[in-house]
Design a protein around this motif. Structure first.
Motif, PDB file in Angstrom:
ATOM      1  N   LEU A  48      11.840  10.142   0.105  1.00 58.84           N
ATOM      2  CA  LEU A  48      10.534   9.801  -0.454  1.00 58.84           C
ATOM      3  C   LEU A  48      10.590   9.674  -1.977  1.00 58.84           C
ATOM      4  O   LEU A  48       9.900   8.833  -2.564  1.00 58.84           O
ATOM      5  N   LYS A  49      11.424  10.497  -2.616  1.00 55.45           N
ATOM      6  CA  LYS A  49      11.587  10.387  -4.069  1.00 55.45           C
ATOM      7  C   LYS A  49      12.138   9.020  -4.444  1.00 55.45           C
ATOM      8  O   LYS A  49      11.695   8.395  -5.425  1.00 55.45           O
ATOM      9  N   LYS A  50      13.092   8.532  -3.665  1.00 53.59           N
ATOM     10  CA  LYS A  50      13.652   7.201  -3.909  1.00 53.59           C
ATOM     11  C   LYS A  50      12.608   6.115  -3.658  1.00 53.59           C
ATOM     12  O   LYS A  50      12.528   5.130  -4.401  1.00 53.59           O
ATOM     13  N   VAL A  51      11.824   6.298  -2.607  1.00 55.55           N
ATOM     14  CA  VAL A  51      10.778   5.319  -2.290  1.00 55.55           C
ATOM     15  C   VAL A  51       9.782   5.198  -3.438  1.00 55.55           C
ATOM     16  O   VAL A  51       9.464   4.087  -3.896  1.00 55.55           O
ATOM     17  N   TYR A  52       9.306   6.335  -3.946  1.00 56.95           N
ATOM     18  CA  TYR A  52       8.290   6.289  -5.000  1.00 56.95           C
ATOM     19  C   TYR A  52       8.875   5.926  -6.352  1.00 56.95           C
ATOM     20  O   TYR A  52       8.165   5.371  -7.198  1.00 56.95           O
ATOM     21  N   ALA A  53      10.168   6.189  -6.566  1.00 59.93           N
ATOM     22  CA  ALA A  53      10.815   5.711  -7.790  1.00 59.93           C
ATOM     23  C   ALA A  53      10.904   4.183  -7.767  1.00 59.93           C
ATOM     24  O   ALA A  53      10.638   3.518  -8.778  1.00 59.93           O
ATOM     25  N   SER A  54      11.243   3.624  -6.604  1.00 54.81           N
ATOM     26  CA  SER A  54      11.286   2.167  -6.452  1.00 54.81           C
ATOM     27  C   SER A  54       9.885   1.573  -6.577  1.00 54.81           C
ATOM     28  O   SER A  54       9.701   0.490  -7.149  1.00 54.81           O
ATOM     29  N   PHE A  55       8.908   2.299  -6.054  1.00 59.40           N
ATOM     30  CA  PHE A  55       7.505   1.853  -6.155  1.00 59.40           C
ATOM     31  C   PHE A  55       7.070   1.781  -7.618  1.00 59.40           C
ATOM     32  O   PHE A  55       6.406   0.824  -8.033  1.00 59.40           O
ATOM     33  N   ALA A  56       7.455   2.777  -8.414  1.00 59.68           N
ATOM     34  CA  ALA A  56       7.126   2.767  -9.842  1.00 59.68           C
ATOM     35  C   ALA A  56       7.779   1.581 -10.538  1.00 59.68           C
ATOM     36  O   ALA A  56       7.166   0.930 -11.400  1.00 59.68           O
ATOM     37  N   LEU A  57       9.018   1.267 -10.160  1.00 61.35           N
ATOM     38  CA  LEU A  57       9.699   0.095 -10.708  1.00 61.35           C
ATOM     39  C   LEU A  57       8.940  -1.182 -10.364  1.00 61.35           C
ATOM     40  O   LEU A  57       8.736  -2.048 -11.225  1.00 61.35           O
ATOM     41  N   CYS A  58       8.509  -1.283  -9.117  1.00 60.03           N
ATOM     42  CA  CYS A  58       7.744  -2.460  -8.678  1.00 60.03           C
ATOM     43  C   CYS A  58       6.458  -2.622  -9.476  1.00 60.03           C
ATOM     44  O   CYS A  58       6.091  -3.738  -9.865  1.00 60.03           O
ATOM     45  N   MET A  59       5.769  -1.528  -9.721  1.00 59.37           N
ATOM     46  CA  MET A  59       4.523  -1.587 -10.464  1.00 59.37           C
ATOM     47  C   MET A  59       4.749  -2.088 -11.893  1.00 59.37           C
ATOM     48  O   MET A  59       3.986  -2.915 -12.409  1.00 59.37           O
ATOM     49  N   PHE A  60       5.812  -1.599 -12.511  1.00 57.85           N
ATOM     50  CA  PHE A  60       6.131  -2.014 -13.877  1.00 57.85           C
ATOM     51  C   PHE A  60       6.476  -3.502 -13.930  1.00 57.85           C
ATOM     52  O   PHE A  60       5.981  -4.241 -14.786  1.00 57.85           O
ATOM     53  N   VAL A  61       7.320  -3.952 -13.002  1.00 58.91           N
ATOM     54  CA  VAL A  61       7.750  -5.354 -12.986  1.00 58.91           C
ATOM     55  C   VAL A  61       6.578  -6.272 -12.626  1.00 58.91           C
ATOM     56  O   VAL A  61       6.428  -7.358 -13.193  1.00 58.91           O
ATOM     57  N   ALA A  62       5.724  -5.838 -11.681  1.00 57.63           N
ATOM     58  CA  ALA A  62       4.561  -6.642 -11.306  1.00 57.63           C
ATOM     59  C   ALA A  62       3.583  -6.784 -12.476  1.00 57.63           C
ATOM     60  O   ALA A  62       3.004  -7.853 -12.688  1.00 57.63           O
ATOM     61  N   ALA A  63       3.417  -5.706 -13.247  1.00 51.61           N
ATOM     62  CA  ALA A  63       2.557  -5.770 -14.439  1.00 51.61           C
ATOM     63  C   ALA A  63       3.109  -6.780 -15.439  1.00 51.61           C
ATOM     64  O   ALA A  63       2.358  -7.538 -16.066  1.00 51.61           O
ATOM     65  N   ALA A  64       4.447  -6.811 -15.573  1.00 49.23           N
ATOM     66  CA  ALA A  64       5.074  -7.785 -16.464  1.00 49.23           C
ATOM     67  C   ALA A  64       4.825  -9.204 -15.970  1.00 49.23           C
ATOM     68  O   ALA A  64       4.535 -10.113 -16.759  1.00 49.23           O
ATOM     69  N   GLY A  65       4.919  -9.405 -14.665  1.00 46.65           N
ATOM     70  CA  GLY A  65       4.657 -10.725 -14.092  1.00 46.65           C
ATOM     71  C   GLY A  65       3.225 -11.173 -14.307  1.00 46.65           C
ATOM     72  O   GLY A  65       2.963 -12.337 -14.643  1.00 46.65           O
ATOM     73  N   ALA A  66       2.284 -10.250 -14.115  1.00 46.88           N
ATOM     74  CA  ALA A  66       0.870 -10.574 -14.336  1.00 46.88           C
ATOM     75  C   ALA A  66       0.619 -10.915 -15.797  1.00 46.88           C
ATOM     76  O   ALA A  66      -0.137 -11.847 -16.113  1.00 46.88           O
ATOM     77  N   TYR A  67       1.259 -10.172 -16.697  1.00 48.74           N
ATOM     78  CA  TYR A  67       1.105 -10.433 -18.135  1.00 48.74           C
ATOM     79  C   TYR A  67       1.636 -11.816 -18.500  1.00 48.74           C
ATOM     80  O   TYR A  67       1.024 -12.542 -19.285  1.00 48.74           O
ATOM     81  N   VAL A  68       2.770 -12.172 -17.917  1.00 50.81           N
ATOM     82  CA  VAL A  68       3.356 -13.494 -18.183  1.00 50.81           C
ATOM     83  C   VAL A  68       2.391 -14.603 -17.786  1.00 50.81           C
ATOM     84  O   VAL A  68       2.200 -15.582 -18.520  1.00 50.81           O
ATOM     85  N   HIS A  69       1.743 -14.448 -16.620  1.00 51.71           N
ATOM     86  CA  HIS A  69       0.793 -15.481 -16.198  1.00 51.71           C
ATOM     87  C   HIS A  69      -0.418 -15.556 -17.125  1.00 51.71           C
ATOM     88  O   HIS A  69      -0.852 -16.647 -17.502  1.00 51.71           O
TER      89      HIS A  69
END
Length: 236
Positions: free
Chosen positions: A27-48
């Motif tokens: 679960l720690k790995k799952v939520y660490a990956s989830f945090a990465l996804c949130m950061f990258v998705a925020a970057a994608g939204a900002y780019v748009h």
């Protein structure tokens, strides 16, 4: 007896005795990956939002779907871990870009909708995640059939609304969708635990489930707030 003298054992709040240590590490790995996804998705939204690429919604949707299928087709192993993390990051980035048109709409109505929707989504997601983690194993898995039935009903009503054009039905779908996604957070969290307990340690794919739940929750809450704000402006 002085009730204020009682000591609170904060360590007990983070003990999940019904979850094995190996699953807790998963679960720690799952939520660490989830945090990465949130950061990258925020970057994608900002780019748009910065570039205002008009076709981003359609192109990013196709791109994210393609990456998700590629990720699904790539077997989980130590050798493919870095590759699959790259696919996950690309999927999250394009998903963030795909949110761009909805973000533009909300910014045009009232920019404060975005932080409100994000904080609201984060609180909802956290509360239902903790409920699933602290509850007994399998206690929410019965929701699977109910949630899928509700999703089918919502899909049918959305297709029907293409002909009727009912604002009321559209609003009902949004609110019902918000409730259904809360249920999916409970269901998916406990399903991930159950899969991990049975030997499925694919934390990258499990992260995708939770990430999609969060994004869908955010989108629906954002549209509800935008719709309410628009109604307020009309009344004025």
């Amino acid at each position: 007896m002085n009730i204020f003298d009682r000591k609170i054992n904060f360590d007990a709040l983070f003990k999940f005795s019904h979850i094995t240590p190996s699953t807790q590490q998963h679960l720690k790995k799952v939520y660490a990956s989830f945090a990465l996804c949130m950061f990258v998705a925020a970057a994608g939204a900002y780019v748009h939002v910065v570039t205002h690429f008009i076709q981003a919604g359609l192109l990013s949707a196709l791109g994210s779907l393609g990456l998700m299928i590629w990720l699904m087709a790539t077997p989980h192993s130590h050798e493919t871990e870095q590759k699959r993390l790259g696919l996950l990051a690309g999927f999250a980035f394009l998903t963030g870009v795909g949110l761009g048109p909805a973000l533009d709409l909300c910014i045009a109505i009232n920019p404060s909708i975005l932080p409100t929707a994000f904080m609201g989504t984060a609180m909802i997601f956290t509360c239902f995640t903790l409920s699933a983690l602290y509850a007994r194993r399998r206690s929410y898995l019965f929701l699977g059939g109910i949630l899928m039935s509700a999703m089918s009903l919502m899909l049918l009503s959305s297709l029907g609304n293409l002909f009727f054009g009912s604002v009321w039905l559209f609003q009902a779908n949004l609110y019902m969708g918000l409730v259904v996604m809360c249920g999916f957070v409970l269901f998916d969290t406990q399903l991930i635990i159950e899969k991990a307990e049975n030997g499925d340690k694919d934390y990258i794919w499990h992260c995708v489930d939770l990430f999609l739940d969060f994004v869908t929750l955010f989108r629906k809450l954002m549209m509800i707030l935008a719709m309410n704000e628009k109604d307020k402006k009309k009344k004025k």
